[in-house]
Enzyme design. Structure first.
Site: not given
Ligand code: NAD
Length: 493
Positions: A190, A266
């Site tokens: 997803k 992550e």
């Molecule tokens: P996000 O948490 O908003 O979304 C991540 C994913 O989750 C997307 O596919 C989104 O559609 C989905 N999602 C959102 N709400 C959801 C829910 N309620 N239920 C299920 N899925 C849901 O994060 P983002 O804005 O896409 O990415 C940025 C974040 O990701 C930052 O905090 C960054 O630090 C983190 N990140 C971490 C790593 C790591 O390896 N630790 C790597 C890259 C990004």
């Protein structure tokens, strides 16, 4: 920002031309069950790049059905064959690297050099796990009582749901797909709704590499919460691997707990970047530029807090300001450009809010700090100094091209400041005294440390965080075991 030329808009349109826009379920690309779509926006000017099928809860159930249908035969496929499919996908990705890089730049905004770097990094996960697929470990031991032998093997955990963010649309996908497929699991990816095209392109590339239908399903959806709940709640699903914000990750861990689904998380970072008084300042500034500006600062590994020894803080600040100020903002497809737009207007506005709040707290702007007029979601390279330790910008992930500098007096103070966060993904330390650097690295609470390096990511190494930055590791030998269950057989002979 100057308005884009017709040629630039055409280049973005060309970059997405021919990319699949349907769901990939059971080896077939198709529309959403209700025919719905959502738009993918070009962050450089807000134009619509494509309309992508908006997966529904019904589609999510169908994706789990497809993964379940393929599960038994994929788990029984010889590791060598799984390995060779991954290797073919690696080759295809490398061959297609330029096109994929332009696609990433178009939907994410990052500059082409970063996008190309991401594609090569993403592909490397497929090569690494093609090599790991034929090295699945097992042990044979003798029980302490001497009564029996203990045979321990690893088997695929089963259907895995992979949820990825928008900041590395290719690498976050392959970092999960590679080990899952190597382990013998079938998956549903997803992708983030802001950048689904790269994931769909990768899905097609796997089909062309001969991956059997249903082993990799791709389900873009704006209804993330509902579709992920449907998939994780399905009793056939055994694994959830999530990369994204800590806030969403916590909710997904609660969801997974209901059916005791194994999770890998992550999550967010808040990386400290320590410059000690004996650091090589040239190296520290070029490392800082990589740790801060790769991906426009939109990285979980991005240096977020610069702690610099008071004896070199002014010099470091001046040099970093010069390097940051020299970057040109613009369309990432233009090779002269050093910083593209942020992914969305909201992401840009969140950065602007953090900088404004730091200024209210007394921070001074050395360069940048103003949202430019004109179209696109741009934020300029920004350096802040005199930032008070309790400023919000030091507590939260900035996720943009902003470097706040704080000075410190002693090594103990630097370590304490570095650890003063609930996050613990990565830290950077600059010193010319290697044993001092290693000593500090061992005192820092983070899953990864860059010692005189501004970049740590490597598919052969375990990537992951301590504290609220996550649970589990991706990459390396560890990454494979995230998709396997240990099984112990007690046997007498
Ligand atoms: P996000 O948490 O908003 O979304 C991540 C994913 O989750 C997307 O596919 C989104 O559609 C989905 N999602 C959102 N709400 C959801 C829910 N309620 N239920 C299920 N899925 C849901 O994060 P983002 O804005 O896409 O990415 C940025 C974040 O990701 C930052 O905090 C960054 O630090 C983190 N990140 C971490 C790593 C790591 O390896 N630790 C790597 C890259 C990004």
């Amino acid at each position: 920002m100057t308005a884009r030329t017709q040629t630039q808009s055409q280049a973005h349109a060309q970059a997405v031309a021919g990319v699949p826009t349907g769901l990939l379920i059971g080896g077939r690309e198709r529309a959403a069950s209700d025919g719905g779509t959502f738009e993918v926006i070009d962050p450089v000017d807000g134009a619509v790049l494509a309309a992508v099928a908006n997966g529904t809860v019904e589609d999510a159930a169908a994706a789990v059905d497809a993964a379940a249908d393929a599960a038994e035969s994929w788990a029984a496929t010889a590791p060598r064959e799984r390995s060779e499919i991954l290797r073919r996908a690696f080759d295809a990705m490398i061959e297609d690297a330029d096109r994929l890089a332009r696609l990433i730049t178009s939907e994410n905004g990052k500059i082409l050099a970063d996008a190309k770097g991401e594609v090569l990094y993403a592909a490397e996960f497929l090569r690494w796990y093609a090599e790991e697929a034929v090295r699945i470990p097992g042990t044979l031991g003798t029980a302490p009582s001497g009564a029996n032998r203990m045979l321990v093997g690893h088997r695929p955990i089963g259907i895995s749901v992979l949820v990825t963010p928008w900041n590395f649309p290719a690498a976050m996908a392959t970092r999960k797909i590679g080990p899952a497929l190597a382990a013998g699991c079938t998956v549903i990816l997803k992708p983030a709704s802001d950048t689904p095209l790269t994931a769909l392109a990768i899905g097609r590339l796997f089909q062309e590499a001969g991956l059997p239908a249903g082993v990799l399903n791709v389900l873009p959806s704006r209804a993330s919460g509902a579709v992920v709940k449907e998939m994780v709640g399905d009793p056939r699903t055994r694994k959830l691997s999530f990369t994204g914000s800590t806030e969403v990750g916590v909710g997904l861990m609660q969801l997974a707990a209901e059916s005791v689904v194994k999770t890998s998380m992550e999550l967010g970072g808040n990386a400290p970047f320590l410059v000690l008084e004996d650091a090589d300042l040239d190296a520290a500034v070029s490392g800082a530029m990589i740790a801060k500006m790769r991906n426009g600062g939109e990285a979980c590994t991005a240096a977020n807090r610069f702690y610099v020894h008071e004896s070199v803080a002014q010099e470091f600040g001046a040099r970093l300001t010069e390097a940051m100020g020299a970057l040109r903002s613009g369309d990432g497809l233009d090779p002269e450009v050093g910083l593209g737009p942020m992914v969305t207007a909201r992401a840009r506005d969140d950065i602007a809010d953090l900088v404004a709040s730091a200024q209210e707290d007394g921070a001074q702007v050395l360069t940048g700090g103003e949202v430019p007029a004109g179209e696109g979601f741009f934020y300029p390279p920004t350096v802040l100094t005199a930032v008070p330790q309790d400023a919000r910008i030091l507590q939260e992930e900035i996720f943009g091209p902003v470097a706040p500098i704080v000075s410190f007096a002693t090594e103990d103070e630097a370590v304490e400041l570095a650890n003063s966060t609930p996050y613990g993904l990565v830290s950077y330390v600059y010193t010319q005294d290697l044993s001092r650097g290693l000593r500090i690295a061992e005192r820092i609470e983070s899953g990864m440390v860059g010692l005189n390096r501004g970049l740590v990511s490597d598919p052969a190494a375990p990537f992951g965080g301590m504290k609220e930055s996550g649970i589990g590791r991706e990459g390396g030998a560890e990454g494979l075991l995230e998709y396997m269950e240990s099984q112990y057989i007690a046997v007498s002979w």
